[in-house]
Scaffold this motif. Sequence first.
Motif, PDB file in Angstrom:
ATOM      1  N   ALA A  92       0.766  -1.256  -0.348  1.00 26.54           N
ATOM      2  CA  ALA A  92       0.072  -0.003  -0.021  1.00 26.54           C
ATOM      3  C   ALA A  92       0.938   1.316  -0.127  1.00 26.54           C
ATOM      4  CB  ALA A  92      -0.724   0.098   1.354  1.00 26.54           C
ATOM      5  N   LEU A  93       2.197   1.071   0.248  1.00 28.96           N
ATOM      6  CA  LEU A  93       2.962   2.203   0.422  1.00 28.96           C
ATOM      7  C   LEU A  93       4.130   2.408  -0.819  1.00 28.96           C
ATOM      8  CD1 LEU A  93       3.776   2.220   4.320  1.00 28.96           C
ATOM      9  CD2 LEU A  93       2.155   3.665   3.013  1.00 28.96           C
ATOM     10  N   SER A  94       3.689   2.137  -1.991  1.00 25.04           N
ATOM     11  CA  SER A  94       4.229   1.769  -3.196  1.00 25.04           C
ATOM     12  C   SER A  94       5.130   3.198  -3.356  1.00 25.04           C
ATOM     13  CB  SER A  94       3.564   1.594  -4.310  1.00 25.04           C
ATOM     14  OG  SER A  94       2.645   2.716  -4.723  1.00 25.04           O
TER      15      SER A  94
ATOM     16  N   ARG B  38      -0.556   4.820   4.884  1.00 18.78           N
ATOM     17  CA  ARG B  38      -1.092   5.063   3.421  1.00 18.78           C
ATOM     18  C   ARG B  38      -2.136   5.967   3.452  1.00 18.78           C
ATOM     19  NH1 ARG B  38      -3.923  -0.751   3.024  1.00 18.78           N
ATOM     20  NH2 ARG B  38      -2.248  -1.473   4.506  1.00 18.78           N
ATOM     21  N   LEU B  39      -2.306   6.279   2.184  1.00 23.43           N
ATOM     22  CA  LEU B  39      -3.353   7.492   1.998  1.00 23.43           C
ATOM     23  C   LEU B  39      -4.666   7.183   1.613  1.00 23.43           C
ATOM     24  CD1 LEU B  39      -1.080   9.862  -0.141  1.00 23.43           C
ATOM     25  CD2 LEU B  39      -1.534  10.002   2.389  1.00 23.43           C
ATOM     26  N   GLN B  40      -4.769   5.780   0.920  1.00 22.92           N
ATOM     27  CA  GLN B  40      -6.091   5.327   0.761  1.00 22.92           C
ATOM     28  C   GLN B  40      -6.805   4.297   1.673  1.00 22.92           C
ATOM     29  OE1 GLN B  40      -7.618   6.644  -1.902  1.00 22.92           O
ATOM     30  NE2 GLN B  40      -5.839   8.004  -2.342  1.00 22.92           N
TER      31      GLN B  40
ATOM     32  N   GLN C  97      -9.030   4.123  10.411  1.00 27.90           N
ATOM     33  CA  GLN C  97      -8.344   4.802   9.970  1.00 27.90           C
ATOM     34  C   GLN C  97      -7.810   5.981  11.208  1.00 27.90           C
ATOM     35  OE1 GLN C  97     -10.269   7.558   7.152  1.00 27.90           O
ATOM     36  NE2 GLN C  97      -8.372   8.449   6.150  1.00 27.90           N
ATOM     37  N   ASN C  98      -6.593   6.448  10.998  1.00 28.90           N
ATOM     38  CA  ASN C  98      -5.837   7.174  12.187  1.00 28.90           C
ATOM     39  C   ASN C  98      -6.360   8.617  12.176  1.00 28.90           C
ATOM     40  OD1 ASN C  98      -4.816   4.830  13.014  1.00 28.90           O
ATOM     41  ND2 ASN C  98      -2.986   5.404  11.954  1.00 28.90           N
TER      42      ASN C  98
ATOM     43  N   GLY D 204      -3.350   7.579   7.721  1.00 30.50           N
ATOM     44  CA  GLY D 204      -2.763   5.999   7.799  1.00 30.50           C
ATOM     45  C   GLY D 204      -3.833   5.264   8.556  1.00 30.50           C
ATOM     46  N   TRP D 205      -3.485   3.893   8.405  1.00 33.91           N
ATOM     47  CA  TRP D 205      -4.304   2.977   9.019  1.00 33.91           C
ATOM     48  C   TRP D 205      -3.614   2.200  10.244  1.00 33.91           C
ATOM     49  CZ3 TRP D 205      -9.470   2.004   7.809  1.00 33.91           C
ATOM     50  CH2 TRP D 205     -10.062   2.691   6.911  1.00 33.91           C
TER      51      TRP D 205
END
Length: 212
Positions: free
Chosen positions: A143-145, A169-171, A197-198, A202-203
């Motif tokens: 998720a953090l490409s 991650r953004l999504q 979601q934080n 992020g998550w």
Amino acid sequence: MLEDALRAYLNRRCRRAYAHDLRNGLQGMFGGVDALTRAARTSLSGKPLNVPLEQLTTFVQQAIANHERGLERVLDSIAPEPQAPALVSCRELLIELARFLANDAARNNVRIRQDFHDDLKTTTTVARLRLIALALLTDSIDALSGGGEIRIGGRTSDGRVQLEIIDNRLQPRPASFLSDALERLVGEMSGRIESKQNESGGWTVRVELPAV
């Protein structure tokens, strides 16, 4: 069936990491054999050896043993034998997996940090717990490409081991086969998994299991 499907998916996903593990062992063996070859040439020339032959032989034996252990780890991950529940430190398991995935993380410019409050000991099937943790970590890395940070940690509270994997991650985490499989497997271990979601972005994924 669900566990086998998840393992097959992760075996394909982690093929590069497994190959890297095996190459590390082979490189150690190659280094030892190369040192023995150079020692033999030096001995034939009549010059004294810089390193005793016994020490070089021991080094090669250790390299072979390390490669065998690495091969066993790979085989246990790809096709584990039936296991009885055993005492396991979730902290040690997560740290081991972070090392295993270090190259994958570096390829995405992802940094993995640690924040553990204790050893997080539980009694469970180790291969299944490893599968769950591996799925969560690879999901965060993928998720953090574009780069980012993952924090692995946890604590023991109120008779429950709480593992956390937090990424920036953004999504949102999409509903998928992976999330469905993890929820089912954790539930079969008398545990619970939640994702949120934080506030700062992020998550966080938290897995709770019975503590020892």
